[in-house]
Design an enzyme around this catalytic site. Structure first.
Site, PDB file in Angstrom:
ATOM      1  N   ASP A  67      27.942  41.624  63.360  1.00 23.23           N
ATOM      2  CA  ASP A  67      26.812  41.059  62.535  1.00 23.23           C
ATOM      3  C   ASP A  67      27.054  40.160  61.567  1.00 23.23           C
ATOM      4  O   ASP A  67      26.405  39.262  61.205  1.00 23.23           O
ATOM      5  CB  ASP A  67      25.926  42.319  62.160  1.00 23.23           C
ATOM      6  CG  ASP A  67      27.076  43.420  61.447  1.00 23.23           C
ATOM      7  OD1 ASP A  67      28.050  43.156  61.224  1.00 23.23           O
ATOM      8  OD2 ASP A  67      26.465  44.466  60.955  1.00 23.23           O
ATOM      9  N   ASP A 457      31.605  50.702  53.204  1.00 17.26           N
ATOM     10  CA  ASP A 457      31.624  51.774  54.246  1.00 17.26           C
ATOM     11  C   ASP A 457      32.557  52.691  54.441  1.00 17.26           C
ATOM     12  O   ASP A 457      32.361  53.520  55.018  1.00 17.26           O
ATOM     13  CB  ASP A 457      31.073  50.862  55.511  1.00 17.26           C
ATOM     14  CG  ASP A 457      29.541  50.058  55.442  1.00 17.26           C
ATOM     15  OD1 ASP A 457      28.851  50.703  54.679  1.00 17.26           O
ATOM     16  OD2 ASP A 457      29.476  49.194  56.299  1.00 17.26           O
TER      17      ASP A 457
END
Length: 739
Positions: A67, A457
């Site tokens: 992404d 993350d």
């Protein structure tokens, strides 16, 4: 209760002297840049792989898209991934996310990549990158609209496809601009205006945190049986991400389109694959993913008789609280239409699964339950569960290899057919070379491990070995570690501040370590205001911490959060850094006004230094790096590189723009620290090095490592002369050594 201030010992009078506008006379850029060897710091994965594309005819040809971190090609001989887009220059900022990948089924050397990350102002107009050598080199075709490699529905696809009967013909389904076609190998494109208007409607969009986001056409496909090597395919398919009628077919090469009768409605299609009998399998969800999906189904369409069959492996939950889930993707064995795999999506209880059928979808078995996992490449994955399983593929040349993607990498099976006989599935994490983390903070201590990192993350790591994946921080675990600091004279004492995606009740968002970052203990409390993360720093002796949490003020503590006191004299926009030698000394800089502030009393109170640099702008937070010889370096964006020492402010000549700054080991005792600056020096954008305090500079990055200008968090190594570390937005951490 107020905190006692250490004695200033005349320090304030020295620090607050008048500022002089001095400038070095510099040679600026040297003509002989030193050669560097560049390597990723090994973590393994760490980001969302949004799609995998196998070549249907050529063995071991596999590509991955991400992404925000470019595209990769699998090197089967070395069992590692080769990045394909690291060469992108700063002008390609906004194009490092990949919307879709396509291969030419008749020519394994041809590769097409639709590149573009955002639809908003951060995005740039999309491009189609065309390669005739498998991705070693590219030509480009610009598009008159933006793409959304990091938008909603980014795991759908593929949106880009090559006609298997005529490689000159390509289709590209866009998010907001309809269906496009090329007839010259992707060099030029035109819109197929007869495609149904639903692809541009609000029903083909999804409500997100930033408003209504178009998803549009989720996939396109050619029916290979509708043409031959002398005739382009006549039958084309395109699926629109809408709960209304969504699957459309053209029987005349795209001149006209019709909705396929009998199709399911109420769900959005996200993937479509053809089996060996000419039937099509489709996966559906009520939303396009990846942030949510609460319902879904699998269907099979047979164009021979127009029939639709529901082959969903699992029933939806009837829990009144709503534990529904969707289907992320579906795949079928290229040579056996009865062997099907599919992934659940956002199935929170009992967790996401890969479902497998060997009887054409009549019965299914879960593959992950009872599996064996080889985590040797990335020990940290032991703490991560498969999620965001937006694509699944059966290797068309090796049916034992089932690949599925996750939000942190991809897994591949070694023995899928043995599972059919009752054996446990053996999974490996083949992510060597595919580094997609987003570093948020880097620290290179003067003793112990050479690097400690804070990441988005997956929290952070102590890198005891730069070339081997390591376990994550022990003790306190954040989603993001956004700020790291060490005590200059006690470097094994560290602090960090972070963020939880889903914060546990009462969890404190800062932690301290006494063992160089290996294990962490939560602060006793948070300051009275703020939202965690932000910027944290610690005095040279490790005694006092100043934490500036997001949307909060500056707070100081002498007992790791046992009690907090508001720092006096600073605007909320100021960035604070502790001196690395003198425990009483702190620096602060406010980029929105250009004002400098100094504290000589241990950080409880700051005083504005006379004179300013001029406002940089509140859109950027300047970086401060204390100079071990005294004073502080400031990377001040388009104000350049500044050096402040008592009584003197110097702007370094030739540094036009400095967005990140690191200090490294001197060549010999008495020399200034090596400076590493990412920005524009002498009119040249790149990563630059100076060994003489900024008088002369060399660009040290090369045209193969540009990362679309997304270099952040530059850090020098205080022990290895010339070594530099930096983070990228989606291509992990890098380190370079001069050769």
């Amino acid at each position: 209760m107020t905190m006692m201030r250490p004695r200033m010992q005349g320090l304030a009078a020295l620090l607050l002297g008048s500022l002089l506008a001095n400038v070095f006379v510099a040679d600026v850029l040297a003509a002989d840049p030193p050669a560097y060897r560049w390597k990723n710091v090994a973590i393994g994965g760490g980001g969302f792989i949004t799609g995998l594309v196998f070549h249907p005819a050529q063995e071991d040809v596999l590509f991955a898209r991400t992404d925000i971190g470019g595209a990769y090609r699998w090197n089967s001989g070395e069992k590692r991934w080769q990045p394909l887009l690291d060469w992108m220059p700063e002008a390609d900022k906004g194009r490092f996310g990949v919307e879709s990948i396509a291969v030419d089924p008749a020519d394994a050397s041809k590769l097409y990549i639709a590149a573009g990350t955002y639809l908003n102002e951060r995005g740039s107009d999309g491009v189609i990158l065309r390669s005739s050598d498998g991705g070693d080199t590219f030509e480009r075709a610009t598009l008159p609209f933006k793409l959304g490699g990091n938008e909603q529905g980014r795991g759908n696809g593929e949106r880009l496809a090559v006609d298997p009967n005529d490689g000159r013909v390509l289709l590209f389904g866009t998010r907001a601009n309809g269906l496009w076609r090329s007839g010259d190998d992707g060099a030029t494109w035109r819109e197929m205006t007869m495609f149904p208007a639903v692809a541009k409607s609000d029903s083909a969009a999804v409500t997100s945190w930033n408003g209504l986001r178009p998803v549009g056409i989720a996939f396109v496909a050619f029916d290979p049986a509708s043409g031959n090597k002398d005739k382009a395919s006549r039958t084309l398919y395109a699926g629109v991400s809408t709960r209304e009628t969504s699957l459309f077919r053209s029987l005349d090469a795209g001149a006209n389109w019709q909705a396929i009768p009998g199709q399911p409605t109420g769900l959005r299609p996200n993937h479509m694959i053809r089996d060996a009998r000419g039937r099509w399998l489709l996966s559906y969800g009520d939303e396009p993913g990846p942030n949510t999906m609460n319902n879904g189904a699998l269907w099979r369409f047979d164009p021979a008789d127009g029939s639709w069959t529901d082959i969903s492996p699992l029933a939806q939950s009837t829990d009144r609280q709503g534990d529904g889930f969707g289907w992320g993707a579906v795949s079928v064995d290229a040579n056996n239409a009865d062997v099907i795999v599919a992934t659940t999506f956002n199935r929170f209880s009992p967790g996401d699964e890969v479902m497998r059928s060997v009887d054409g979808g009549k019965t299914w078995k879960p593959m992950l339950a009872g599996s064996q996992y080889d985590r040797s490449n990335a020990p940290w994955t032991a703490d991560s569960s498969p999620h965001w399983m937006g694509d699944v593929e059966i290797d068309p040349h090796d049916p034992d290899r089932v690949w599925f993607v996750t939000g942190y990498g991809a897994w591949a099976s070694r023995n899928a057919r043995a599972f059919d006989g009752g054996a446990a599935v053996q999974w490996e994490f083949p992510m060597r070379g595919l580094e997609e983390t987003v570093p948020l903070a880097l620290l290179s201590p003067p003793q112990g491990p050479h690097l400690v990192s804070g990441l988005g993350d997956i929290d952070g790591f102590v890198h005891d070995d730069l070339d081997i994946g390591q376990p994550r921080f022990a003790g306190v675990r954040f989603s993001n570690t956004e700020s790291l600091a060490m005590a200059g004279q006690q470097p094994s004492t560290m602090v960090r501040a972070g963020h939880f995606h889903d914060r546990p009740a009462g969890a404190v968002r800062a932690a301290w370590s006494r063992d160089g970052g290996h294990s962490w203990t939560a602060f006793a409390s948070e300051p009275p205001d703020g939202e965690g993360a932000g910027k944290i720093t610690i005095a040279a002796d490790g005694a006092r911490v100043i934490w500036h949490p997001r949307k909060g003020g500056h707070w100081i503590s002498a007992d790791f959060g046992g009690r907090w006191q508001a720092v006096q004299g600073l605007p909320k926009t100021a960035v604070v850094e502790a001196d690395g030698v003198q425990p009483a000394l702190y620096y602060a800089y406010d980029a929105s006004t250009g004002k400098l502030y100094i504290s000589g009393d241990g950080g409880t109170e700051f005083t504005e230094a006379r004179g300013t640099t001029g406002a940089v702008g509140d859109w950027i937070r300047a970086e401060l790096r204390p100079d071990p010889r005294g004073g502080v370096w400031i990377a001040a964006a388009w104000r350049g590189l500044l050096h402040w020492s008592p009584g003197k402010l110097t702007r370094i000549a030739g540094v036009d723009n400095a967005t990140s700054l690191g200090l490294g080991a001197s060549a010999k005792a008495g020399d200034p620290p090596v400076l590493f600056v990412y920005g524009k020096v002498g009119g040249t954008q790149g990563l630059h090095r100076s060994d003489d305090g900024g008088k002369r500079w060399r660009r040290i990055d090369d045209d193969a490592h540009r990362f679309a200008g997304m270099i952040r968090h530059v850090t020098g190594d205080p022990r290895v002369h010339g070594r530099v570390y930096f983070g990228t937005e989606g291509r992990g951490i890098w380190y370079g050594d001069p050769q």
